[in-house]
Design a protein around this motif. Structure first.
Motif, PDB file in Angstrom:
ATOM      1  N   ALA A  49      29.541  45.422  40.580  1.00  0.00           N
ATOM      2  CA  ALA A  49      29.856  44.816  39.003  1.00  0.00           C
ATOM      3  C   ALA A  49      31.308  44.415  38.755  1.00  0.00           C
ATOM      4  CB  ALA A  49      28.751  45.404  38.068  1.00  0.00           C
ATOM      5  N   THR A  50      32.141  45.728  39.304  1.00  0.00           N
ATOM      6  CA  THR A  50      33.481  45.628  38.877  1.00  0.00           C
ATOM      7  C   THR A  50      34.188  44.342  39.452  1.00  0.00           C
ATOM      8  OG1 THR A  50      33.588  48.028  39.344  1.00  0.00           O
ATOM      9  CG2 THR A  50      35.808  46.848  39.296  1.00  0.00           C
ATOM     10  N   PHE A  51      33.709  43.810  40.536  1.00  0.00           N
ATOM     11  CA  PHE A  51      34.279  42.574  41.205  1.00  0.00           C
ATOM     12  C   PHE A  51      33.599  41.303  40.668  1.00  0.00           C
ATOM     13  CE2 PHE A  51      34.214  46.149  44.291  1.00  0.00           C
ATOM     14  CZ  PHE A  51      35.603  46.447  43.908  1.00  0.00           C
ATOM     15  N   VAL A  56      37.583  41.945  38.749  1.00  0.00           N
ATOM     16  CA  VAL A  56      38.605  42.900  39.118  1.00  0.00           C
ATOM     17  C   VAL A  56      38.728  42.481  40.792  1.00  0.00           C
ATOM     18  CG1 VAL A  56      39.624  45.014  39.861  1.00  0.00           C
ATOM     19  CG2 VAL A  56      38.126  44.660  37.572  1.00  0.00           C
ATOM     20  N   SER A  57      39.960  42.213  41.080  1.00  0.00           N
ATOM     21  CA  SER A  57      40.286  41.746  42.312  1.00  0.00           C
ATOM     22  C   SER A  57      39.963  42.863  43.372  1.00  0.00           C
ATOM     23  CB  SER A  57      41.909  41.185  42.578  1.00  0.00           C
ATOM     24  OG  SER A  57      42.248  41.053  43.855  1.00  0.00           O
ATOM     25  N   ILE A  58      39.448  42.623  44.467  1.00  0.00           N
ATOM     26  CA  ILE A  58      39.234  43.549  45.528  1.00  0.00           C
ATOM     27  C   ILE A  58      40.357  44.339  46.042  1.00  0.00           C
ATOM     28  CG2 ILE A  58      38.068  44.240  47.730  1.00  0.00           C
ATOM     29  CD1 ILE A  58      35.901  42.094  47.185  1.00  0.00           C
ATOM     30  N   LYS A  59      41.416  43.296  46.266  1.00  0.00           N
ATOM     31  CA  LYS A  59      42.677  43.757  46.789  1.00  0.00           C
ATOM     32  C   LYS A  59      43.353  44.598  45.693  1.00  0.00           C
ATOM     33  CE  LYS A  59      47.278  42.052  48.194  1.00  0.00           C
ATOM     34  NZ  LYS A  59      47.977  40.477  48.552  1.00  0.00           N
ATOM     35  N   ASP A  60      43.351  44.212  44.393  1.00  0.00           N
ATOM     36  CA  ASP A  60      44.067  45.216  43.490  1.00  0.00           C
ATOM     37  C   ASP A  60      43.381  46.354  43.484  1.00  0.00           C
ATOM     38  OD1 ASP A  60      45.781  43.224  43.020  1.00  0.00           O
ATOM     39  OD2 ASP A  60      44.647  42.409  41.329  1.00  0.00           O
ATOM     40  N   PHE A  61      41.970  46.495  43.773  1.00  0.00           N
ATOM     41  CA  PHE A  61      41.306  47.803  43.429  1.00  0.00           C
ATOM     42  C   PHE A  61      41.485  48.834  44.797  1.00  0.00           C
ATOM     43  CE2 PHE A  61      37.428  50.304  44.663  1.00  0.00           C
ATOM     44  CZ  PHE A  61      37.264  51.236  43.381  1.00  0.00           C
ATOM     45  N   ILE A  62      41.501  48.165  45.821  1.00  0.00           N
ATOM     46  CA  ILE A  62      41.988  48.967  46.968  1.00  0.00           C
ATOM     47  C   ILE A  62      43.228  49.390  47.169  1.00  0.00           C
ATOM     48  CG2 ILE A  62      41.745  49.243  49.640  1.00  0.00           C
ATOM     49  CD1 ILE A  62      39.087  49.039  48.272  1.00  0.00           C
ATOM     50  N   LEU A  63      44.303  48.458  46.863  1.00  0.00           N
ATOM     51  CA  LEU A  63      45.590  48.641  47.212  1.00  0.00           C
ATOM     52  C   LEU A  63      46.492  49.051  45.985  1.00  0.00           C
ATOM     53  CD1 LEU A  63      46.303  45.872  49.763  1.00  0.00           C
ATOM     54  CD2 LEU A  63      45.711  48.372  50.205  1.00  0.00           C
ATOM     55  N   GLY A  64      45.965  49.244  44.730  1.00  0.00           N
ATOM     56  CA  GLY A  64      46.456  49.151  43.512  1.00  0.00           C
ATOM     57  C   GLY A  64      46.815  50.656  43.577  1.00  0.00           C
ATOM     58  N   LYS A  65      48.012  50.939  42.907  1.00  0.00           N
ATOM     59  CA  LYS A  65      48.424  52.364  42.982  1.00  0.00           C
ATOM     60  C   LYS A  65      48.354  53.059  41.466  1.00  0.00           C
ATOM     61  CE  LYS A  65      51.858  51.770  46.305  1.00  0.00           C
ATOM     62  NZ  LYS A  65      53.322  51.818  46.952  1.00  0.00           N
ATOM     63  N   ILE A 269      30.453  55.087  29.365  1.00  0.00           N
ATOM     64  CA  ILE A 269      29.109  54.224  28.923  1.00  0.00           C
ATOM     65  C   ILE A 269      28.728  53.335  29.928  1.00  0.00           C
ATOM     66  CG2 ILE A 269      28.327  52.982  26.961  1.00  0.00           C
ATOM     67  CD1 ILE A 269      30.416  53.871  25.204  1.00  0.00           C
ATOM     68  N   MET A 270      27.555  53.309  30.068  1.00  0.00           N
ATOM     69  CA  MET A 270      27.138  52.719  31.345  1.00  0.00           C
ATOM     70  C   MET A 270      27.198  51.037  30.924  1.00  0.00           C
ATOM     71  SD  MET A 270      25.367  52.886  34.211  1.00  0.00           S
ATOM     72  CE  MET A 270      24.509  54.610  34.013  1.00  0.00           C
ATOM     73  N   GLY A 271      27.488  50.424  32.162  1.00  0.00           N
ATOM     74  CA  GLY A 271      27.878  48.839  31.875  1.00  0.00           C
ATOM     75  C   GLY A 271      29.331  48.602  31.566  1.00  0.00           C
ATOM     76  N   THR A 272      30.251  49.433  31.009  1.00  0.00           N
ATOM     77  CA  THR A 272      31.645  49.112  30.606  1.00  0.00           C
ATOM     78  C   THR A 272      32.326  49.255  31.919  1.00  0.00           C
ATOM     79  OG1 THR A 272      31.631  51.472  30.377  1.00  0.00           O
ATOM     80  CG2 THR A 272      31.249  50.384  28.493  1.00  0.00           C
ATOM     81  N   LEU A 273      33.681  48.597  32.122  1.00  0.00           N
ATOM     82  CA  LEU A 273      34.494  48.416  33.108  1.00  0.00           C
ATOM     83  C   LEU A 273      34.755  50.056  33.545  1.00  0.00           C
ATOM     84  CD1 LEU A 273      36.466  47.380  35.024  1.00  0.00           C
ATOM     85  CD2 LEU A 273      38.316  47.359  33.222  1.00  0.00           C
ATOM     86  N   VAL A 277      34.026  50.976  37.750  1.00  0.00           N
ATOM     87  CA  VAL A 277      35.005  51.238  38.604  1.00  0.00           C
ATOM     88  C   VAL A 277      34.622  52.654  39.129  1.00  0.00           C
ATOM     89  CG1 VAL A 277      36.843  49.716  37.687  1.00  0.00           C
ATOM     90  CG2 VAL A 277      36.451  52.229  36.737  1.00  0.00           C
ATOM     91  N   LEU A 278      33.993  53.490  38.471  1.00  0.00           N
ATOM     92  CA  LEU A 278      33.786  54.794  38.963  1.00  0.00           C
ATOM     93  C   LEU A 278      32.522  54.649  40.070  1.00  0.00           C
ATOM     94  CD1 LEU A 278      33.455  57.283  35.840  1.00  0.00           C
ATOM     95  CD2 LEU A 278      35.374  57.173  37.860  1.00  0.00           C
ATOM     96  N   TRP A 279      31.621  53.722  39.622  1.00  0.00           N
ATOM     97  CA  TRP A 279      30.507  53.442  40.791  1.00  0.00           C
ATOM     98  C   TRP A 279      30.995  52.545  42.091  1.00  0.00           C
ATOM     99  CZ3 TRP A 279      26.073  55.309  41.034  1.00  0.00           C
ATOM    100  CH2 TRP A 279      25.250  55.911  39.713  1.00  0.00           C
ATOM    101  N   SER A 280      32.197  51.931  41.689  1.00  0.00           N
ATOM    102  CA  SER A 280      32.889  51.435  42.946  1.00  0.00           C
ATOM    103  C   SER A 280      33.396  52.280  43.863  1.00  0.00           C
ATOM    104  CB  SER A 280      33.967  50.363  42.545  1.00  0.00           C
ATOM    105  OG  SER A 280      33.338  49.317  41.610  1.00  0.00           O
ATOM    106  N   LEU A 281      33.866  53.594  43.158  1.00  0.00           N
ATOM    107  CA  LEU A 281      34.090  54.589  44.098  1.00  0.00           C
ATOM    108  C   LEU A 281      33.193  55.274  44.727  1.00  0.00           C
ATOM    109  CD1 LEU A 281      36.996  56.597  41.509  1.00  0.00           C
ATOM    110  CD2 LEU A 281      37.480  54.668  43.369  1.00  0.00           C
TER     111      LEU A 281
END
Length: 306
Positions: A49-51, A56-65, A269-273, A277-281
């Protein structure tokens, strides 16, 4: 004649029991498959859902600092870079595995080749005891002993990758040692006898015959230990510092995927960004667990082929 034919065609009690056992086994396997697929679907649906929802860009998520889901960068994108946590998880896992492997092999060789009786009576129960200790106990010991020791020797706050490495090293050492012992015991006895008969010394037999024959099992033990280290949450959270920053050295506070998850999942809160992103982790953790399992199976198949 018809009665005899009916008796012959009728299933016996043993056949019925065997069919019943097969049915129960099939249902149990089916239940396990359904549960695993449900877990994958649930985590993937939340993590993706993050993407797809928050864009949210997958590249920014994986490579973002930068990790600050509540803020946005100059380009308007949320600051949800997971690279600091990924780096922390991989560095801690690799360092703990590198330190634990020589100790595990040495202990396993002593227990199987040098002093089997002592290993069976004393070391084996100790290893089994260490495996059963809860992770919170390791974390508390690390917080009380390892963090102050790192602070006194290397400076800084004591929290960081180095403290986390020592804690995970102690945690995975019993597991890797136990599996390495099993790998060494699985080497056929005639391998050792043939080596000694050809004039090899005891240490030459251990190093050039036994250990080499047990390489697939030892690698499986190391990968299994790395999988446990990568997924450890509570103990590492207590000693690593939980700072979502790129680690520049081993004694500055850092974070891992699991530490960020355990700290943040109950405060969103469930459903928020922030929650997505935590579920993406969590999805990254699940994929890494799958990767470790695949590596273990490949190593096992290689050992069987040999």
């Amino acid at each position: 004649m018809e009665d005899i034919q009916k008796k012959l065609l009728k299933k016996s009690k043993k056949a019925k029991l065997e069919q019943f056992g097969r049915t129960i086994s099939f249902l149990a396997i089916l239940l396990i498959v359904i549960v695993v697929l449900a877990i994958f679907y649930f985590v993937a649906s939340k993590g993706l859902a993050t993407f797809f929802v928050d864009k949210v860009s997958i590249k920014d998520f994986i490579l973002g600092k930068e990790w600050n889901p509540g803020s946005k960068g100059p380009d308007g994108q949320p600051l949800v870079g997971a690279l600091p946590m990924l780096t922390g998880s991989f560095v801690v896992t690799l360092l703990s595995a590198l330190i634990a492997t020589p100790f595990a092999i040495g202990a396993a060789v002593f227990m199987t080749e040098i002093s089997p009786k002592l290993g069976t009576k004393i070391l084996q129960p100790v290893i089994e005891l260490l495996v059963g200790i809860p992770s919170v106990v390791y974390g508390f010991i690390g917080l009380s002993v390892i963090v102050p020791a790192v602070r006194n020797v290397f400076g800084g706050s004591g929290f960081g990758i180095l403290a986390g490495t020592f804690v995970l090293f102690v945690m995975i050492l019993p597991t890797v040692t136990s599996m390495t012992v099993d790998a060494l015991k699985s080497v056929p006895r005639h391998y050792r006898e043939a080596s000694l008969a050809l004039g090899a010394t005891r240490w030459q037999t251990i190093y050039k015959v036994v250990l080499r024959a047990a390489v697939p099992g030892i690698l499986t033990a190391v990968v299994f230990g790395m999988a446990r280290a990568f997924g450890e949450a509570l103990a590492i959270q207590m000693v690593i510092g939980n700072a979502s920053l790129m680690p520049h050295n081993l004694i500055t506070p850092a974070s891992t995927l699991t530490s960020v998850l355990t700290m943040g999942i109950g405060n969103t809160i469930m459903g928020t960004l922030e929650n997505n992103v935590l579920w993406s982790l969590a999805l990254l953790l699940l994929l890494m667990s799958l990767f470790f399992n695949i590596i273990t199976r490949l190593i096992g198949k290689k050992g069987v082929m040999k």
